[in-house]
Design an enzyme around this catalytic site. Structure first.
Site, PDB file in Angstrom:
ATOM      1  N   CYS A 278       0.862  -1.338   0.149  1.00 53.69           N
ATOM      2  CA  CYS A 278       0.060  -0.028  -0.193  1.00 53.69           C
ATOM      3  C   CYS A 278       0.889   1.216  -0.060  1.00 53.69           C
ATOM      4  O   CYS A 278       1.821   1.251   0.802  1.00 53.69           O
ATOM      5  CB  CYS A 278      -0.952  -0.089   1.353  1.00 53.69           C
ATOM      6  SG  CYS A 278      -2.016   1.433   1.321  1.00 53.69           S
TER       7      CYS A 278
ATOM      8  N   ASN B 275       3.409   0.548   3.392  1.00 54.35           N
ATOM      9  CA  ASN B 275       3.343  -0.794   4.098  1.00 54.35           C
ATOM     10  C   ASN B 275       4.087  -2.036   3.200  1.00 54.35           C
ATOM     11  O   ASN B 275       3.470  -2.613   2.298  1.00 54.35           O
ATOM     12  CB  ASN B 275       1.934  -1.378   4.110  1.00 54.35           C
ATOM     13  CG  ASN B 275       1.035  -0.650   4.903  1.00 54.35           C
ATOM     14  OD1 ASN B 275       1.624  -0.062   5.839  1.00 54.35           O
ATOM     15  ND2 ASN B 275      -0.074  -0.693   4.678  1.00 54.35           N
TER      16      ASN B 275
ATOM     17  N   PRO C  78       0.234  12.390   2.962  1.00 57.01           N
ATOM     18  CA  PRO C  78      -1.250  12.966   2.829  1.00 57.01           C
ATOM     19  C   PRO C  78      -1.615  13.499   4.202  1.00 57.01           C
ATOM     20  O   PRO C  78      -1.298  12.606   5.216  1.00 57.01           O
ATOM     21  CB  PRO C  78      -1.914  11.730   2.111  1.00 57.01           C
ATOM     22  CG  PRO C  78      -1.181  10.863   2.538  1.00 57.01           C
ATOM     23  CD  PRO C  78       0.060  11.051   2.910  1.00 57.01           C
TER      24      PRO C  78
ATOM     25  N   SER D  32      -1.733  18.315   2.464  1.00 57.40           N
ATOM     26  CA  SER D  32      -0.920  17.095   2.059  1.00 57.40           C
ATOM     27  C   SER D  32       0.469  17.495   1.857  1.00 57.40           C
ATOM     28  O   SER D  32       0.605  18.971   1.457  1.00 57.40           O
ATOM     29  CB  SER D  32      -1.234  16.136   1.018  1.00 57.40           C
ATOM     30  OG  SER D  32      -2.435  15.613   1.303  1.00 57.40           O
TER      31      SER D  32
ATOM     32  N   HIS E  84       3.626   8.079   7.311  1.00 53.51           N
ATOM     33  CA  HIS E  84       3.032   8.036   5.715  1.00 53.51           C
ATOM     34  C   HIS E  84       1.818   8.853   6.024  1.00 53.51           C
ATOM     35  O   HIS E  84       1.162   8.526   4.915  1.00 53.51           O
ATOM     36  CB  HIS E  84       2.990   6.556   5.555  1.00 53.51           C
ATOM     37  CG  HIS E  84       1.350   6.048   6.668  1.00 53.51           C
ATOM     38  ND1 HIS E  84       1.557   6.336   7.767  1.00 53.51           N
ATOM     39  CD2 HIS E  84       0.464   5.332   6.392  1.00 53.51           C
ATOM     40  CE1 HIS E  84       0.215   5.803   8.167  1.00 53.51           C
ATOM     41  NE2 HIS E  84      -0.283   4.925   7.137  1.00 53.51           N
TER      42      HIS E  84
ATOM     43  N   GLY F  83      -2.195   9.895  10.499  1.00 51.42           N
ATOM     44  CA  GLY F  83      -2.386   8.825  11.518  1.00 51.42           C
ATOM     45  C   GLY F  83      -3.585   8.966  12.376  1.00 51.42           C
ATOM     46  O   GLY F  83      -4.133  10.119  12.793  1.00 51.42           O
TER      47      GLY F  83
ATOM     48  N   LYS G   4     -13.384   8.759  -2.532  1.00 50.38           N
ATOM     49  CA  LYS G   4     -13.132   7.413  -1.483  1.00 50.38           C
ATOM     50  C   LYS G   4     -13.988   6.485  -2.020  1.00 50.38           C
ATOM     51  O   LYS G   4     -14.988   6.543  -2.689  1.00 50.38           O
ATOM     52  CB  LYS G   4     -13.719   7.906   0.017  1.00 50.38           C
ATOM     53  CG  LYS G   4     -12.750   9.139   0.477  1.00 50.38           C
ATOM     54  CD  LYS G   4     -11.619   8.600   1.212  1.00 50.38           C
ATOM     55  CE  LYS G   4     -10.871   9.562   2.112  1.00 50.38           C
ATOM     56  NZ  LYS G   4      -9.677   8.934   3.128  1.00 50.38           N
TER      57      LYS G   4
END
Length: 402
Positions: free
Chosen positions: A81, A276, A307, A314, A331, A334, A401
């Site tokens: 990912c 990941n 991002p 971002s 990444h 969070g 999304k």
């Protein structure tokens, strides 16, 4: 100044040190980091990024160097990912006032959620290179074939699809009013199947000879063990699938946008980075397997993508090659609350308010992705100023999304 915490600095009592680049660490995440540090395979120390939060087994936002071993659940089930971003030769002023048609066109071109492409199209030429590896993998492990039937060519039809959860496609504008396209996705269904299969194999293997594992989700394969080489082959293949998946989606997105915009080209090489994944690297005098579970590589001069949430900025960043983070950084922002907590705490009206000015879904189906469910991205960036420098700040105009 960045915040920095170090646990078990001397590395005694059977635990490796843990270096944490934030003071905001929830209790469960701290417990997970301490469990990780107790594993005998850890090299030097564990690094926790500013976006660190609780995960399954291994903590999200952790960088885990291991000697001659890999922890499948640390790599996770969305193997490979990551992010992809490219700048266009367009200014914000050249975009239409109504962006809904652009968003709809992208959603038609790129299947989202559980959708996949209806057929195996000739445009997926990359499948020809990926297919032999997948076929060998499925033949070596018949159970994988049952879990993801080749007859339906599921993994082929999912190449170039977004998925759900926190995966997204965004059209953004930077501080110079240049337009960017940025997206986030991974290895889709086949990565999930591969991850779950080998996590279970690792648990079974370790239950036979190690009784005091601090968490069953930290089961690992050692070099020379029955499944180590198979897992390494599988995870390498899934990471390449994830990279190609993002490339294909980027191409589909740019083609979908063309009818609604003036003629444009890309003005910089696409940034394509996993967050990941596992790969072999050299740190502190040894060649080790580095697992980045919710972290990106930030070698000196290396470009990366961090991002924010649906309603926050971002960043395109350049790595500083900090050895204490194993040349890594966060990444994203969070999560600071679970998806269930977000759905219980916020309303659709909250989502509309927090995503004002962004062309995106504003229904209850994406309420768990509301910006307030995430940490403050500005604070995250402040805490990793020793790890990266900011090259571009991006603000999303369109967010898709799954």
């Amino acid at each position: 100044m960045p915040v920095f915490i170090e646990l078990n600095k001397s590395g005694d009592a059977g635990s490796a040190p843990v270096k944490i680049f934030t003071a905001e660490v929830e209790y469960q995440a701290m417990s997970q980091l301490k469990n990780l540090a107790r594993l005998p395979i850890i090299h030097s120390h564990i690094a926790a990024m500013p976006d660190v939060h609780v995960g399954i087994g291994a903590t999200v936002g952790s960088v885990i160097p291991t000697r001659s071993a890999i922890i499948p659940s640390a790599v996770g089930v969305d193997i490979g990912c990551g992010m992809n971003a490219v700048r266009l030769s367009l200014k914000a002023s050249q975009l239409p006032d109504d962006l809904s048609r652009v968003r709809s066109a992208i959603e038609r071109a790129v299947p989202v959620g559980q959708r996949a492409h209806s057929s195996v199209s000739s445009r997926f030429a990359a499948c020809k290179n990926l297919a032999p590896g997948a076929d060998r993998l499925l033949e070596q492990h018949p159970k994988l074939s049952k879990m993801l039937p080749r007859a339906q060519q599921t993994w082929v039809r999912q190449l170039g699809t977004l998925g759900g959860g926190n995966h997204f496609i965004e059209v953004c504008v930077d501080q110079s009013q240049d337009v960017w396209v940025m997206l986030h996705s991974g290895s889709r269904g086949i990565g999930n199947v591969i991850g779950r299969y080998f996590i279970e194999r690792a648990r079974k293997d370790m239950s036979r000879h190690i009784a005091n594992l601090p968490d069953r989700d930290l089961a690992y394969f050692e070099e020379g063990s029955p499944h180590f080489a198979d897992y390494l082959d599988a995870v390498d293949w899934a990471q390449e699938y994830a990279r190609v998946n993002r490339e294909e989606m980027l191409g589909l997105t740019l083609r979908a946008m063309q009818p609604f915009l003036p003629p444009f080209t890309t003005t910089c090489e696409a940034i394509n980075c996993h967050h990941n994944y596992v790969q072999k690297e050299r740190h502190y005098g040894a060649d080790v397997y580095v697992t980045r579970k919710g972290a990106i590589s930030a070698r000196e001069g290396q470009l990366g993508i961090i991002p924010g949430s649906m309603g926050a900025r971002s960043f395109i960043v350049r790595g500083k090659g900090n050895p204490e983070s194993f040349c890594s950084c966060s990444h994203g922002a969070g999560r600071k609350m679970s998806r269930m907590q977000a759905r219980q705490r916020f309303t659709r009206e909250d989502l509309e308010k927090q995503t004002a000015g962004v062309e995106c879904r504003k229904d209850k189906g994406v309420l768990d992705e509301i910006p307030s469910a995430y940490k403050d991205i500005d604070e995250v960036m402040k805490n990793q100023s020793d790890l990266v420098e900011v090259v571009h700040e991006l603000k999303q105009l369109i967010c898709i999304k799954g």
